[in-house]
Design an enzyme around this catalytic site. Structure first.
Site, PDB file in Angstrom:
ATOM      1  N   SER A  83       0.791  -1.238   0.000  1.00 38.19           N
ATOM      2  CA  SER A  83       0.000   0.000   0.000  1.00 38.19           C
ATOM      3  C   SER A  83       0.819   1.283   0.000  1.00 38.19           C
ATOM      4  O   SER A  83       0.266   2.346  -0.267  1.00 38.19           O
ATOM      5  CB  SER A  83      -0.909   0.034   1.219  1.00 38.19           C
ATOM      6  N   LYS A  86       0.506   3.391  -2.977  1.00 40.51           N
ATOM      7  CA  LYS A  86      -0.670   4.241  -3.215  1.00 40.51           C
ATOM      8  C   LYS A  86      -0.321   5.717  -3.110  1.00 40.51           C
ATOM      9  O   LYS A  86      -0.848   6.554  -3.854  1.00 40.51           O
ATOM     10  CB  LYS A  86      -1.778   3.901  -2.217  1.00 40.51           C
ATOM     11  N   TYR A 209      -2.500  -2.343 -10.527  1.00 42.43           N
ATOM     12  CA  TYR A 209      -2.432  -2.058  -9.084  1.00 42.43           C
ATOM     13  C   TYR A 209      -1.650  -3.164  -8.349  1.00 42.43           C
ATOM     14  O   TYR A 209      -0.808  -2.885  -7.489  1.00 42.43           O
ATOM     15  CB  TYR A 209      -3.865  -1.935  -8.532  1.00 42.43           C
ATOM     16  N   TYR A 261      -4.258   3.654   7.680  1.00 45.72           N
ATOM     17  CA  TYR A 261      -5.480   2.863   7.846  1.00 45.72           C
ATOM     18  C   TYR A 261      -6.446   3.548   8.819  1.00 45.72           C
ATOM     19  O   TYR A 261      -6.498   4.773   8.870  1.00 45.72           O
ATOM     20  CB  TYR A 261      -5.134   1.419   8.277  1.00 45.72           C
ATOM     21  N   VAL A 279       0.897  -3.552   4.198  1.00 50.07           N
ATOM     22  CA  VAL A 279       0.744  -4.802   4.945  1.00 50.07           C
ATOM     23  C   VAL A 279       1.993  -5.684   4.975  1.00 50.07           C
ATOM     24  O   VAL A 279       2.037  -6.645   5.720  1.00 50.07           O
ATOM     25  CB  VAL A 279      -0.434  -5.649   4.441  1.00 50.07           C
TER      26      VAL A 279
END
Ligand code: GLU
Length: 337
Positions: A83, A86, A209, A261, A279
């Protein structure tokens, strides 16, 4: 009339400086030592290959805006970007289509729900809400203008490599492991399409992605990538401009509210820096105008953030005076739990 001189404005926009290099070296080593034996948290295994990570790995790096690295521990251990990608793909998308378009199509508010939530989409008329959850990240990647999914991947790979200052490569095993298990992300992409929020092919969008998440990086890489945002979009190691200064600023604003998160609020309250975690156990925390911390340790808390990484960042935020909201650099409060 009150006259504002540009020089004054620049002085007032400055966010201070880091302590001298040798002291930063010491404080990084100290933060690493403090948490190196902390074994709270569990390694993620919902993507099967992530479960093979060595739980005791711990790397901590700070790269400053002069391009100097200050490091301790396993800073060259490879792990997948997950992530953390992102944040940087959001910057690449803003650079290409403008921040207003990303805002309109993806949003910049917290969902208050887990990163892979389907309910969040249903509750918000198919709006992903922000680019740091899976739905928003898949939509953001798909918005990068390109003639084909392959061409889009090339743009993402080149852009992320420019942030890192070296050519990044796919971890083929992670890509394979995630590709055969990412049913939920494919469902999210199909849902986005059904709400008219995805113009590209859903499966191809998930594939690009998944590739960005499968890039192999190190804690050192994360620190260089973050330092590029801290340096207004210029990679301080290579000297190359990767994104415009206002894109770097917008990216940091989104990270401050949604990067960690569901515990983004607690992170900002305790640490006071824009950051993104993934993660696999990576965290990048950015101190605008100063530099960035890259941390890697795969044991995660319930929200999905590296336990050692968070604790080390909290300690460094205080010992290095990084908290954006502090008017006094040093904070002598007890460590957070
Ligand atoms: N590739 C992972 C997924 O889509 C990223 C999750 C994360 O790091 O938050 O589930």
């Amino acid at each position: 009339m009150f006259e504002v001189r540009l020089d004054d404005v620049h002085q007032r926009a400055a966010t201070g400086v880091l302590p001298p290099d040798l002291l930063v070296d010491d404080l990084i080593r100290d933060a690493h030592r403090r948490y190196a034996t902390d074994d709270e948290g569990v390694v993620a295994d919902y993507i099967p290959i992530l479960g093979r990570a060595e739980p005791s790995d711990f790397g901590l790096a700070l790269v400053d805006v002069a391009g100097h690295a200050h490091e301790a521990g396993d800073v060259q251990r490879r792990f997948s970007l997950q992530s953390v990608s992102k944040a940087f793909v959001f910057a690449l998308a803003c650079e290409r289509i403008g921040h207003a378009a990303v805002h309109a199509n993806v949003g910049v508010n917290n969902t208050g729900l887990p990163f892979n939530s389907v309910i969040a989409l249903e509750l918000n008329d198919g709006s992903p809400m922000n680019p740091m959850v899976n739905a928003g990240a898949i939509a953001t990647t798909a918005m990068i203008p390109a003639g084909s999914a392959e061409a889009r991947w090339d743009i993402v790979l080149d852009g992320l490599s420019a942030f890192a200052g070296r050519e990044l490569a796919l971890d083929e095993e992670v890509y394979e492991s995630e590709s055969v298990t990412n049913h939920r992300n494919r469902a999210i992409a199909a849902l986005l399409q059904s709400y008219g929020r995805l113009d590209e092919d859903p499966l191809e969008s998930v594939d690009v992605y998944t590739r960005q998440c499968s890039l192999a990086v190190t804690a050192h890489d994360l620190a260089v990538m973050g330092a590029t945002l801290a340096d207004g979009g210029v990679n301080p190691v290579t000297g190359h401009r990767v994104v415009a200064a206002d894109v770097a600023r917008d990216t940091l604003a989104v990270l401050a509210t949604t990067g960690m998160y569901e515990t983004s609020g607690e992170w900002l309250y305790e640490i006071g820096l824009p950051a993104k975690s993934g993660v696999s156990g990576g965290i990048v925390a950015i101190a605008p105008g100063k530099g960035a911390v890259g941390a890697y340790s795969p044991r995660l808390d319930a929200a999905g953030n590296s336990v050692r990484g968070q604790r080390a960042c909290a300690h460094l935020s205080r010992s290095l005076g990084l908290n954006l909201f502090a008017s006094v650099a040093r904070d002598e409060r007890e460590e957070i739990g």
